[in-house]
Scaffold this active site. Structure first.
Site, short mmCIF file in Angstrom:
data_model
loop_
_atom_site.label_atom_id
_atom_site.label_comp_id
_atom_site.label_asym_id
_atom_site.label_seq_id
_atom_site.Cartn_x
_atom_site.Cartn_y
_atom_site.Cartn_z
N GLU A 151 13.41 -19.93 -14.23
CA GLU A 151 14.03 -19.16 -13.14
C GLU A 151 13.63 -19.85 -11.84
O GLU A 151 12.49 -19.72 -11.39
CB GLU A 151 13.55 -17.72 -13.18
CG GLU A 151 13.82 -17.00 -14.50
CD GLU A 151 15.30 -16.69 -14.71
OE1 GLU A 151 16.07 -16.73 -13.73
OE2 GLU A 151 15.69 -16.41 -15.85
N CYS A 177 14.19 -16.00 -3.89
CA CYS A 177 15.08 -17.02 -4.45
C CYS A 177 16.55 -16.63 -4.34
O CYS A 177 17.42 -17.49 -4.27
CB CYS A 177 14.71 -17.29 -5.91
SG CYS A 177 14.73 -15.83 -6.97
#
Length: 485
Positions: A253, A287
């Site tokens: 991720e 993110c």
């Protein structure tokens, strides 16, 4: 602070102990510089101890009744609920998170613990047909064994728990390495929660260390079958390479450079609210943050005026103050990097509609526009409070600009026509995208992950089952097979 000093230890095989490395990780409050704790790093030998303990404990855990496993996560949820104020204080002190950010992280942490309760009972076998008479094909779903988890500094409690809890619920053991800037909230606090919840010793081990001490020992070790990493694409590329060379599965991720697209028929006031939150939540250290805000030229003036005014109203300061919107960045290195991005962009011709000042790790928001189309700033992840406003003419150009990045994690499209929004969303190459909403979302049962440099694999719900289990085919011949010799 006693909270941090009490948790300033390694947690290996159910024991709290000091690391035996030759240096210490110093845990600082990024707002005021207060030293929270000093933690002697774990060595490669202690990483080995952690993995061997996990390997031993996992065998019995995998055989434990799923309903008994489920009870651990029910108790873990209660521990978090009972300690919310204490955990909130830790998020504020160690991460510089605002009270709003702490509440957001705690809410999602509890949701993922609730999902882990259900995941304990989720794996199901299947019986498949066979072309051979008398044969029964049984397909079992079994734990992978031991999972290595490397978590980041921005949402460390959430991003550790959302990986650790499902992996454990599915019958695995875990070795967790938190980021060195979040060793307690991302590491030892997680161990404490599960220890109090009654998780058997050895199933969760926390090693607080750094690659400077252990090299690739955490990902090269022969015990773990899966490495789950959340962090930058640069480090993720290395993790993937090492895992592949050792025939391990990796779940990555990674970073993002998300675009929030405002079409010509959007509700401008609502789009402004969504964009400001999507860019500036937790100082932009997310993110999924909307790095780039793409606005149709026909509504550019109205959107820009309202967006800049709202950003200018955000309060920058002490994250412990409930009125604060923007707290400090995690450390001086991050703060300097963000200030440098703004300086480079302006020097290259960008117009600063708002130019944030810097005071220590506190960086006030900046809003830039007029960036040249070939500006590298438009293609990189900016982990800080900097918004880039980019005009476009029509849907096709919006899609082209949105896709002009090596990343593909999240995004958003704002429009009065939901189906138009969906059509545009389908054309943006990203793992997740939201119509008439922000870019920052995570839900326990919806696959979470990115395309391109934003990662490999998915987590949450059934995707987590796929990530942390494997399938085993066992056939049973009830009759007699015929062999050619």
């Amino acid at each position: 602070m006693s909270f941090f000093s009490d948790l300033a230890h390694q947690y290996i095989d159910g024991e709290w102990k000091a690391g035996s490395g030759s240096w210490d990780i110093i845990d600082f409050n990024p707002y005021d510089g207060e030293k929270l704790a000093s933690i002697t790093v774990a060595t490669a030998d202690e990483v080995d101890q952690a993995y061997r303990a996990a390997e031993r404990a996992q065998r019995a855990w995998a055989e434990t009744n799923a309903y008994a496993r489920r009870g651990v996560f029910e108790r873990a949820l209660r521990v978090v609920e009972e300690r919310e104020e204490e955990i909130t204080g830790a998020i504020i002190a160690e991460l510089g998170g605002t009270r709003l950010k702490a509440a957001f992280e705690l809410h999602l942490t509890k949701e993922f613990l609730r999902e882990a309760i259900h995941l304990s009972l989720r794996p199901e076998g299947r019986i498949l047909p066979s072309p051979e008479d008398g044969k029964e094909n049984r397909l079992y779903r079994t734990p992978v064994g031991v999972v290595g988890v490397i978590s980041p500094f921005n949402f460390p409690l959430l991003l550790s728990v959302k990986t650790v809890a499902p992996a454990l619920a599915l019958g695995n053991a875990v070795v967790l390495k938190p980021h060195q800037s979040a060793p307690v909230t991302g590491g030892s606090l997680v161990a404490k929660i599960f220890e109090e919840a009654g998780l058997p010793a050895g199933l969760l081990n926390v090693v607080i260390t750094d690659i400077a001490e252990i090299g690739d020992a955490l990902i090269e070790h022969p015990v773990p079958s899966v490495i789950s990493f959340t962090g930058s694409d640069r480090v993720g590329r290395h993790v993937a390479t090492v895992c592949a060379s050792h025939f391990k599965r990796s779940v990555l991720e990674l970073g993002g450079n998300s675009a929030l697209i405002v079409l010509d028929d959007a509700d401008i006031d609502y789009a402004v609210d969504a964009a400001v939150f999507s860019r500036f939540v937790h100082q932009g250290q997310v993110c999924m943050a909307a790095n780039r805000i793409l606005v149709d030229r026909s509504v550019r003036t109205e959107f820009t005026e309202k967006f800049v005014a709202k950003v200018a109203s955000l309060k920058v300061g002490d994250p412990a103050d409930p009125a604060t919107h923007i707290g400090p960045l995690i450390n001086a290195s991050q703060a300097e990097a963000v200030s440098s991005v703004v300086e480079q962009a302006v020097a290259a011709g960008a117009e600063a509609l708002l130019r944030g000042t810097a005071e220590g790790n506190l960086i006030a928001p900046s809003v830039l526009t007029g960036l040249p189309a070939d500006s590298p700033v438009l293609r990189q992840e900016i982990f800080g409070p900097v918004a880039l406003l980019v005009p476009f003419d029509g849907e096709d150009e919006a899609v082209r600009i949105a896709n002009d990045t090596p990343y593909g994690l999240s995004g958003a499209v704002h429009t009065a026509d939901v189906e138009r929004g969906v059509r545009v969303a389908k054309r943006v190459r990203t793992g997740m995208i939201h119509v008439n909403d922000g870019t920052v979302h995570d839900e326990p049962v919806v696959p979470f992950g990115g395309e391109k440099n934003s990662g490999v694999g998915r987590l949450n719900g059934e995707a987590t089952v796929d990530a942390f289990t494997t399938q085993k085919w066992i056939s049973v011949q009830h009759g007699r097979s015929r062999f050619p010799f």
